[in-house]
Design a protein around this motif. Sequence first.
Motif, short mmCIF file in Angstrom:
data_model
loop_
_atom_site.label_atom_id
_atom_site.label_comp_id
_atom_site.label_asym_id
_atom_site.label_seq_id
_atom_site.Cartn_x
_atom_site.Cartn_y
_atom_site.Cartn_z
N GLY A 45 0.81 -1.22 0.00
CA GLY A 45 0.00 0.00 0.00
C GLY A 45 0.85 1.27 0.00
O GLY A 45 0.54 2.24 -0.69
N ILE A 46 1.94 1.26 0.75
CA ILE A 46 2.84 2.41 0.77
C ILE A 46 3.51 2.57 -0.59
O ILE A 46 3.65 3.69 -1.11
CB ILE A 46 3.89 2.25 1.89
CG1 ILE A 46 3.22 2.30 3.27
CG2 ILE A 46 4.96 3.34 1.80
CD1 ILE A 46 4.13 1.89 4.41
N ALA A 47 3.91 1.46 -1.18
CA ALA A 47 4.59 1.51 -2.48
C ALA A 47 3.68 2.06 -3.58
O ALA A 47 4.16 2.66 -4.54
CB ALA A 47 5.10 0.12 -2.87
N PHE A 48 2.38 1.89 -3.44
CA PHE A 48 1.44 2.45 -4.40
C PHE A 48 1.66 3.95 -4.55
O PHE A 48 1.71 4.48 -5.66
CB PHE A 48 0.00 2.15 -3.94
CG PHE A 48 -1.05 2.83 -4.77
CD1 PHE A 48 -1.43 2.31 -5.99
CD2 PHE A 48 -1.66 4.00 -4.32
CE1 PHE A 48 -2.41 2.93 -6.76
CE2 PHE A 48 -2.64 4.62 -5.08
CZ PHE A 48 -3.02 4.09 -6.29
N PHE A 49 1.84 4.64 -3.42
CA PHE A 49 2.05 6.09 -3.46
C PHE A 49 3.44 6.43 -4.01
O PHE A 49 3.61 7.47 -4.65
CB PHE A 49 1.83 6.70 -2.08
CG PHE A 49 0.41 6.53 -1.62
CD1 PHE A 49 -0.60 7.33 -2.14
CD2 PHE A 49 0.07 5.56 -0.70
CE1 PHE A 49 -1.91 7.17 -1.74
CE2 PHE A 49 -1.24 5.38 -0.30
CZ PHE A 49 -2.23 6.19 -0.82
N GLU A 50 4.39 5.55 -3.78
CA GLU A 50 5.73 5.76 -4.34
C GLU A 50 5.66 5.79 -5.86
O GLU A 50 6.29 6.64 -6.51
CB GLU A 50 6.66 4.64 -3.86
CG GLU A 50 8.09 4.79 -4.33
CD GLU A 50 8.39 4.07 -5.64
OE1 GLU A 50 9.41 4.43 -6.26
OE2 GLU A 50 7.63 3.18 -6.03
N TYR A 51 4.87 4.91 -6.44
CA TYR A 51 4.74 4.86 -7.90
C TYR A 51 4.11 6.13 -8.45
O TYR A 51 4.45 6.57 -9.54
CB TYR A 51 3.92 3.64 -8.33
CG TYR A 51 4.77 2.42 -8.49
CD1 TYR A 51 5.12 1.96 -9.74
CD2 TYR A 51 5.24 1.73 -7.37
CE1 TYR A 51 5.91 0.83 -9.89
CE2 TYR A 51 6.02 0.61 -7.51
CZ TYR A 51 6.36 0.16 -8.77
OH TYR A 51 7.15 -0.94 -8.92
N TRP A 52 3.17 6.72 -7.70
CA TRP A 52 2.53 7.95 -8.16
C TRP A 52 3.52 9.12 -8.22
O TRP A 52 3.23 10.14 -8.85
CB TRP A 52 1.35 8.32 -7.25
CG TRP A 52 0.11 7.60 -7.67
CD1 TRP A 52 -0.42 6.48 -7.10
CD2 TRP A 52 -0.74 7.93 -8.77
NE1 TRP A 52 -1.54 6.10 -7.77
CE2 TRP A 52 -1.77 6.96 -8.81
CE3 TRP A 52 -0.73 8.93 -9.73
CZ2 TRP A 52 -2.79 6.99 -9.76
CZ3 TRP A 52 -1.74 8.95 -10.68
CH2 TRP A 52 -2.75 7.99 -10.68
N LEU A 53 4.65 8.99 -7.57
CA LEU A 53 5.69 10.02 -7.66
C LEU A 53 6.81 9.61 -8.62
O LEU A 53 7.30 10.44 -9.39
CB LEU A 53 6.27 10.30 -6.26
CG LEU A 53 5.28 10.85 -5.24
CD1 LEU A 53 5.92 10.90 -3.86
CD2 LEU A 53 4.79 12.23 -5.65
#
Length: 115
Positions: A45-53
């Motif tokens: 779930g945290i990595a999902f936001f990493e991909y958005w950046l």
Amino acid sequence: MGLTSAHVVPVLLLLGSNLFMTFAWYGHLKFKAAPLYLVVLISWGIAFFEYWLAVPANRIGHQVYSAAQLKTIQEVITLTVFVGFSAFWLKESISWTTGLGFVFIGIGAALVFRG
């Protein structure tokens, strides 16, 4: 090289993405009693936001940087973020040999931008 938004924005986005990814990969080490399946799901779930950046950083950055340069920027940021993360979140010190190894990696990174 001028400092246009295509030069600066990707670096800022990669900095943010690395903060997320470092927490995704290493943040759970403080919670060793938590079940592995749970920390994997939370990390995902945290990595999902990493991909958005990270994805926009590379899309924007590729206007002015090569793919190799973008990867190099990302790796140098990763090491920098990791040092702070290790010290402040995991309470681990960085030895002089690790620091020296990171310096050598930095020298290698500088070579990527020479050509």
